[in-house]
Design a protein around this motif. Sequence first.
Motif, PDB file in Angstrom:
ATOM      1  N   LEU A  20      -6.324   7.252  -4.128  1.00 38.75           N
ATOM      2  CA  LEU A  20      -6.323   5.792  -4.093  1.00 38.75           C
ATOM      3  C   LEU A  20      -7.657   5.207  -3.623  1.00 38.75           C
ATOM      4  CD1 LEU A  20      -2.803   4.771  -2.733  1.00 38.75           C
ATOM      5  CD2 LEU A  20      -3.761   4.282  -4.984  1.00 38.75           C
ATOM      6  N   LYS A  21      -8.452   6.011  -2.937  1.00 39.14           N
ATOM      7  CA  LYS A  21      -9.737   5.520  -2.442  1.00 39.14           C
ATOM      8  C   LYS A  21     -10.619   5.071  -3.610  1.00 39.14           C
ATOM      9  CE  LYS A  21      -9.927   8.315   1.778  1.00 39.14           C
ATOM     10  NZ  LYS A  21     -10.648   9.381   2.519  1.00 39.14           N
TER      11      LYS A  21
ATOM     12  N   TYR B 149       0.829  -1.203   0.000  1.00 42.30           N
ATOM     13  CA  TYR B 149       0.000   0.000   0.000  1.00 42.30           C
ATOM     14  C   TYR B 149       0.867   1.258   0.000  1.00 42.30           C
ATOM     15  CZ  TYR B 149      -3.352   3.558   1.373  1.00 42.30           C
ATOM     16  OH  TYR B 149      -4.113   4.693   1.412  1.00 42.30           O
TER      17      TYR B 149
ATOM     18  N   THR C  91      -7.947   1.181  -4.644  1.00 38.48           N
ATOM     19  CA  THR C  91      -6.886   0.537  -3.877  1.00 38.48           C
ATOM     20  C   THR C  91      -6.596  -0.872  -4.374  1.00 38.48           C
ATOM     21  OG1 THR C  91      -7.570   1.808  -1.922  1.00 38.48           O
ATOM     22  CG2 THR C  91      -6.118  -0.071  -1.552  1.00 38.48           C
TER      23      THR C  91
END
Length: 323
Positions: free
Chosen positions: A210-211, A180, A214
Motif C-alpha cells: 500500500l505504500k 485504511y 495509499t
Amino acid sequence: MDLPAEELQFLTIPDIFQESISIPKRSPKTFYLITLTLVFPLSFAILAHSLFTHPIITQLQQNPNSSHASQWTKLIVFQFFYLLFLFAFSLLSTAAVVFTVASIYTAKPVSFSSTLAAIPSVFKRLFITFIWVSLSMLAYNTVFLIFLVLLIVAADTQNVVLFLFSFLVVFILFLVVHVYFSALWHLASVVSVLEPIYGIGAMKKSYHLLKGKTGMAFFFVFGYLSICGVINGFFGSVVVHGGESYGVISRILIGGFLVGVLVIVNLVGLLMQSVFYYVCKSYHHQGIDKTALYDHLGGYLGEYVPLKSSVQMENLEGGPLTP
C-alpha cells in the motif's frame, strides 16, 4: 492486464476501472455464474437484512417497558446467522473473483467448476487472514471508544462548539483508520489467494504494497463504502420505511433495482481490488512471475506438476509457438 508487468504501475483510477469492467468479457459464463451464485446472495442479504429486523425493532421500541424475551432472542439469533452468512459469502465471493482473474491473467484455463474446486483451499487462507484483520479492527475500535469516553469526561460540555469540534476530530481519525484498515484487508485478501502467505504475513505484505498507493486505495474504499451507504439509505427509506408513500409494486421494483445495482457495485469492487494488487506489485517493482503464479493457482486444484518445458513457458508468456 495485457500490459507488461512493469507498466501496470502507471494505471490511473479510470484505467483500473476500465480494466476491471472489461475482465468479465474474457470469461462471461464463469463470471455470470459467480455473480448469480455468490455475489447476488451477498448483495441481497445486505439489503434484505433490514426488512426482517425492522418489524422486530419496531415492536421493541413501541413497548419499551414490556418483556420482549422472545423478540430479543429472535433478533440476536437472526443477527448471528446474518453475520455468519455475510462473512461466508463475502469470503467466497472474494476467493472466486480473485482466483478467476488471476487464472485469466496467467492464461490458465478458467471455468466455474475449476473456481469452485479451488475455493475450499482458498477459503481457509482467507478466513485466517480475516481473523487477524478482525482482531486488528477490534483493537482500534476499542482505542476509539476509550478516546471517546475520555473526550466526554474531559471535554467542557458547556462549550458546545469545542465539544462538537473535538468529537468531529476523533470521528475523522476513526474514519481514516477504518478506511485504511479496510484497504489493508481487501489487499491482504488478494495476497492470501495469490501468494504463499496468509494471516498476519498477508497483512504485513499488504501494508508494504500500500505504500505509495495509499491515496488511491483510500479513494477506492471510501468511494465503495459511500456508494453502498447511499444504496442502503435509499433502500431503507423507500422499501423498508416507505409505508403508504409507495405502493407494493413500486417498492418491489425499486428494491429489485437497488439489489441489481449493489450486485454490480460488489462485483466491480472485487475486480478492482484484484487489478489494484497487480498495480501495487508493479509500483514496487516486484516481478509478477506468471509461471510461478500459474503453478500456485494449480496447487489449489491439486496440480503440482511444474512447467519446465520451454514450449509451455513461451505459450504462457504469450510468445509464438515454434514447430
